[in-house]
Design a protein around this motif. Structure first.
Motif, PDB file in Angstrom:
ATOM      1  N   THR A  53       0.834  -1.194   0.000  1.00  0.00           N
ATOM      2  CA  THR A  53       0.000   0.000   0.000  1.00  0.00           C
ATOM      3  C   THR A  53       0.868   1.243   0.000  1.00  0.00           C
ATOM      4  O   THR A  53       2.065   1.182   0.283  1.00  0.00           O
ATOM      5  CB  THR A  53      -0.947   0.003   1.220  1.00  0.00           C
ATOM      6  N   ARG A  75     -15.617   5.456  -5.267  1.00  0.00           N
ATOM      7  CA  ARG A  75     -14.277   5.457  -4.700  1.00  0.00           C
ATOM      8  C   ARG A  75     -13.785   6.839  -4.304  1.00  0.00           C
ATOM      9  O   ARG A  75     -13.074   6.992  -3.305  1.00  0.00           O
ATOM     10  CB  ARG A  75     -13.295   4.817  -5.701  1.00  0.00           C
ATOM     11  N   GLU A  90     -12.675  -3.833  -1.376  1.00  0.00           N
ATOM     12  CA  GLU A  90     -11.277  -3.562  -1.677  1.00  0.00           C
ATOM     13  C   GLU A  90     -10.621  -4.654  -2.520  1.00  0.00           C
ATOM     14  O   GLU A  90      -9.974  -4.385  -3.520  1.00  0.00           O
ATOM     15  CB  GLU A  90     -10.499  -3.386  -0.371  1.00  0.00           C
ATOM     16  N   ARG A  91     -10.776  -5.914  -2.124  1.00  0.00           N
ATOM     17  CA  ARG A  91     -10.130  -7.028  -2.828  1.00  0.00           C
ATOM     18  C   ARG A  91     -11.133  -8.160  -2.961  1.00  0.00           C
ATOM     19  O   ARG A  91     -11.605  -8.699  -1.967  1.00  0.00           O
ATOM     20  CB  ARG A  91      -8.882  -7.500  -2.062  1.00  0.00           C
TER      21      ARG A  91
END
Length: 293
Positions: free
Chosen positions: A10, A194, A215-216
């Protein structure tokens, strides 16, 4: 002063405002980034040579580990015990089966052996000797505590300065006040848009961390994202977003994940027992607040 680097998959953004000499702030910022590197080297399950993954390859024997691994793992184990395994750091093997096993630096796929029956009770930690013992092949995942731990270590380096923020992919600690000498006004990301905030909160000398289903997403199984219930081996859908405010980022990080794994009443009760504040978002975007928010 503002600096940005990539750690722990990140973007880590550090912003410091101070009347102290620039050289002093620059040195502290570099020490703060160093904390992220040390925690990543110790806790990453995506690095085959991390301290964590080396320990996971040794079954049935006590393995001495350093504080950058021992302390966040010990905290994760305490929370696993408190939640009766709803929060469980041994969920890593399940996550890898769902496709969350790509090493982000090289793109290689991790293939770590694990026993599907492994649970947090199969992990033994010796506080006196600082050792870790695994009774079964286990892939430990510290994604819900390690980033918060790194933020807290970075904050320790920056605490002498009047105003600062350590932001690691949206999980952050805001120290002091903003540039107008007020509290920091922090936006919580909208689950569907977003670039928008669904809610803002005012904090000062506190952390806020968010766990979200957006997110994932797993490419290997429908309806599965990166937050997996270790009991059902599926992703819960009571919430789309859980944000927790706490005095320390590791607290906020772990409890946002734990709350996400629970039903509405249980999640609110957990945060109230821990005396934490939260902003939780339902799939229909209804906002639920707890802890006097």
């Amino acid at each position: 002063m503002r600096r940005t680097k990539l750690y722990m998959d990140t973007v880590v953004d550090i912003h410091v405002a101070t009347v102290r000499p620039k050289e002093e702030a620059d040195a502290a910022i570099e020490r703060a980034f160093s904390a992220f590197r040390k925690v990543e080297d110790a806790c990453s399950r995506f690095h085959p040579d991390s301290e964590l993954m080396r320990a996971c390859r040794r079954i049935g024997v006590p393995v001495p580990v350093g504080p950058y691994l021992f302390e966040p793992l010990r905290f994760a184990m305490e929370l696993a015990d408190w939640t009766n395994g709803v929060f469980d750091p041994t969920v890593g093997g399940t996550m890898e089966k769902f496709g969350f096993n790509r090493r982000y630096l090289t793109g290689d796929i991790a293939d770590n052996p694990s026993d599907a029956s492994a649970a947090y009770q199969d992990v033994e930690m010796d506080v006196r000797n600082r050792t870790l013992l695994l009774r079964k092949p286990t892939v430990i995942d510290l994604g819900a505590v390690a980033k918060g731990f790194a933020i807290d270590l970075a904050v320790r380096e920056l605490s002498p300065f009047e105003r600062f923020i350590v932001n690691a992919g949206g999980d952050l600690f805001a120290g002091g006040a903003d540039g107008r000498y007020n509290v920091w006004n922090i936006g919580i990301r909208h689950p569907e848009r977003r670039d928008e905030s669904i809610q803002t909160v005012d904090i000062s000398n506190e952390a806020i961390c968010t766990s979200g289903s957006y997110e994932r997403i797993s490419a290997a199984a429908d309806g599965v994202h990166h937050i997996v219930d270790p009991r059902t081996k599926r992703s819960p859908n009571v919430w789309v977003s859980c944000s927790v405010i706490a005095p320390y980022a590791m607290l906020a990080d772990a409890f946002s994940t734990a709350a996400f794994l629970l039903g509405e009443e249980e999640a609110l009760s957990l945060l109230e027992q821990a005396e934490l504040r939260g902003v939780l978002v339902k799939p229909d975007l209804r906002i639920v607040k707890v802890g006097g928010m």
